[in-house]
Design a protein around this motif. Structure first.
Motif, PDB file in Angstrom:
ATOM      1  N   PRO A 173      -3.066   1.760  16.700  1.00 16.37           N
ATOM      2  CA  PRO A 173      -2.515   3.043  17.073  1.00 16.37           C
ATOM      3  C   PRO A 173      -2.934   3.739  17.806  1.00 16.37           C
ATOM      4  O   PRO A 173      -4.213   3.919  18.155  1.00 16.37           O
ATOM      5  CB  PRO A 173      -1.944   3.832  15.523  1.00 16.37           C
ATOM      6  N   SER A 174      -2.296   4.921  18.642  1.00 21.38           N
ATOM      7  CA  SER A 174      -2.726   5.791  19.568  1.00 21.38           C
ATOM      8  C   SER A 174      -1.762   6.842  19.853  1.00 21.38           C
ATOM      9  O   SER A 174      -0.554   6.680  19.634  1.00 21.38           O
ATOM     10  CB  SER A 174      -3.051   5.073  20.805  1.00 21.38           C
ATOM     11  N   GLU A 207     -10.835   1.188  23.797  1.00 17.46           N
ATOM     12  CA  GLU A 207     -11.285   1.373  22.567  1.00 17.46           C
ATOM     13  C   GLU A 207     -11.274   0.221  21.960  1.00 17.46           C
ATOM     14  O   GLU A 207     -10.222  -0.319  21.288  1.00 17.46           O
ATOM     15  CB  GLU A 207     -11.053   2.690  21.839  1.00 17.46           C
ATOM     16  N   HIS A 223     -15.739   3.196  23.306  1.00 18.57           N
ATOM     17  CA  HIS A 223     -14.712   3.966  23.684  1.00 18.57           C
ATOM     18  C   HIS A 223     -15.199   4.727  25.017  1.00 18.57           C
ATOM     19  O   HIS A 223     -15.224   5.864  25.099  1.00 18.57           O
ATOM     20  CB  HIS A 223     -14.274   5.112  22.804  1.00 18.57           C
ATOM     21  N   ARG A 276      -8.976  13.220  29.396  1.00 22.35           N
ATOM     22  CA  ARG A 276      -8.631  11.529  29.392  1.00 22.35           C
ATOM     23  C   ARG A 276      -7.786  11.313  30.418  1.00 22.35           C
ATOM     24  O   ARG A 276      -7.738  10.112  31.157  1.00 22.35           O
ATOM     25  CB  ARG A 276      -7.995  11.309  27.916  1.00 22.35           C
TER      26      ARG A 276
HETATM   27  N1   CP Z   1      -9.464   9.734  20.964  1.00 22.24           N
HETATM   28  C1   CP Z   1      -8.312   8.791  20.920  1.00 22.24           C
HETATM   29  O1   CP Z   1      -8.542   7.668  21.729  1.00 22.24           O
HETATM   30  O2   CP Z   1      -7.258   9.182  20.608  1.00 22.24           O
HETATM   31  P1   CP Z   1      -6.177   8.241  20.199  1.00 22.24           P
HETATM   32  O3   CP Z   1      -6.512   7.225  19.165  1.00 22.24           O
HETATM   33  O4   CP Z   1      -4.676   8.922  19.864  1.00 22.24           O
HETATM   34  O5   CP Z   1      -5.725   7.281  21.289  1.00 22.24           O
END
Ligand code: CP
Length: 338
Positions: free
Chosen positions: A46-47, A142, A146, A320
């Protein structure tokens, strides 16, 4: 052809150029660096931030992003060479990466560890396989590091201190409690970028079991040798926080217990007091505080710290968008080999 798998693969001038480009994209968000180009964003996990910022970043530079989630909206993928594919996987990475590269100009990959065997996970097999078979640049979104977060963090620190030269700043990477054992990726990355930038870095963690993998400790030591600064491991909260200019928080699982997380739990449960709170921040040199997000409030950091002017986590997350534009524009400017 260059990939963007780890910042440690970049020369210092490449790293500085990416940060400068990101600052320019922040001032001037629209552009045509990706006009007519495509990026496949392959998410095995997920993200929120990564997906949103990559999709919109590509759009704002004239490109188009396609999101794929193998096993959900795309076929499950096999990564073992020589595998007899009579299980769940419908196709092999050897085909997936080469076919995607016929359609798109860049491939982003998010693939967290499986959390069973660190000796396997530390090979970063999914990312490395994409890089091996793809004929277009691959971006680490990531895995066990990361690097996009590193760039966003570095840019945010440069903005906070009003200088690109962060040498001499005291940087504390503090482990924090979390109810689950988490990935070491952001911790590996924080250690890597802070030492690369010549900061005086303290890795604060409860016990030696929480020290990071030898590869990343080695990168940090090599960076100190090259960039100056220092690297200290501490298990003492008060002395680690004393005089800090930056406090960066992350939770991670203890590597000696990798895959045996129930056995780690009694150890981890003893260290809930590693939460970043006002009392600890009061020991610092009015330090900036950040975290990669997502963050569990009042577990990793208190409401008071998160809502204080010292917290730059939102600025970092916002960055980002800008740093990933810089990475995409840089990689896409290389001639494609497909
Ligand atoms: N910090 C980061 O990569 O956030 P997500 O997991 O929401 O992509």
């Amino acid at each position: 052809m260059k990939h963007f798998l780890n910042t440690q693969d970049l020369s210092r001038s490449e790293l500085d150029a990416l940060l400068a480009d990101a600052a320019r994209f922040k001032r001037s968000p629209q552009g045509d660096a990706l006009q007519g180009k495509g990026i496949a964003l392959v998410f095995f996990n997920p993200s929120m931030r990564t997906r949103t910022s990559f999709e919109l970043g590509a759009f704002q530079l004239g490109g188009h992003a396609v999101v794929l989630q193998p096993g959900k909206d795309a076929w499950p993928i096999e990564f073992d060479l020589g595998a007899v594919m009579d299980g769940d996987a419908e196709e092999h990475i050897a085909e997936v990466a080469r076919v995607l590269a016929r359609y798109v100009d860049l491939i982003g990959v998010r693939a967290f560890p499986k959390f069973v065997d660190w000796q396997l996970d530390r090979q970063d097999r999914v990312l490395q396989a994409f890089a091996k078979y793809s004929t277009v640049p691959v971006i680490n979104m990531e895995t066990i590091t990361h690097p996009c977060q590193e760039l966003a963090h570095a840019l945010a620190m440069q903005e906070r201190f009003g200088t690109t030269d962060l040498r001499g700043k005291k940087y504390v990477l503090t482990w924090t409690y979390h109810p689950k054992a988490l990935n070491t990726a952001v911790a590996n990355s924080a250690l890597t970028i802070a030492t690369r930038l010549g900061m005086d870095v303290t890795l604060l963690c409860p016990t030696p079991e929480y020290i990071l993998d030898a590869r990343y400790m080695g990168w940090a030591e090599a960076n100190v040798a090259e960039s100056g600064g220092s690297l200290t491991v501490s298990h003492d909260i008060d002395s680690a926080y004393a005089g800090a200019d930056v406090v960066y928080a992350k939770s991670w699982g203890a590597l000696p217990y990798f895959g045996n997380w129930e056995a780690e739990r009694p150890l981890r449960e003893q260290y809930r007091h590693f939460i970043v709170d006002e009392a600890k921040m009061a020991l610092t040199n009015s330090a900036g505080f950040s975290h990669c997000l997502p963050l569990r409030r009042n577990v990793k950091a208190s409401d008071a710290v998160m809502d204080s002017p010292q917290c730059f986590a939102i600025e970092e997350a916002g960055n980002r968008l800008h740093v990933q534009k810089a990475v995409m524009a840089w990689l896409a400017s290389q001639s494609a080999t497909r």
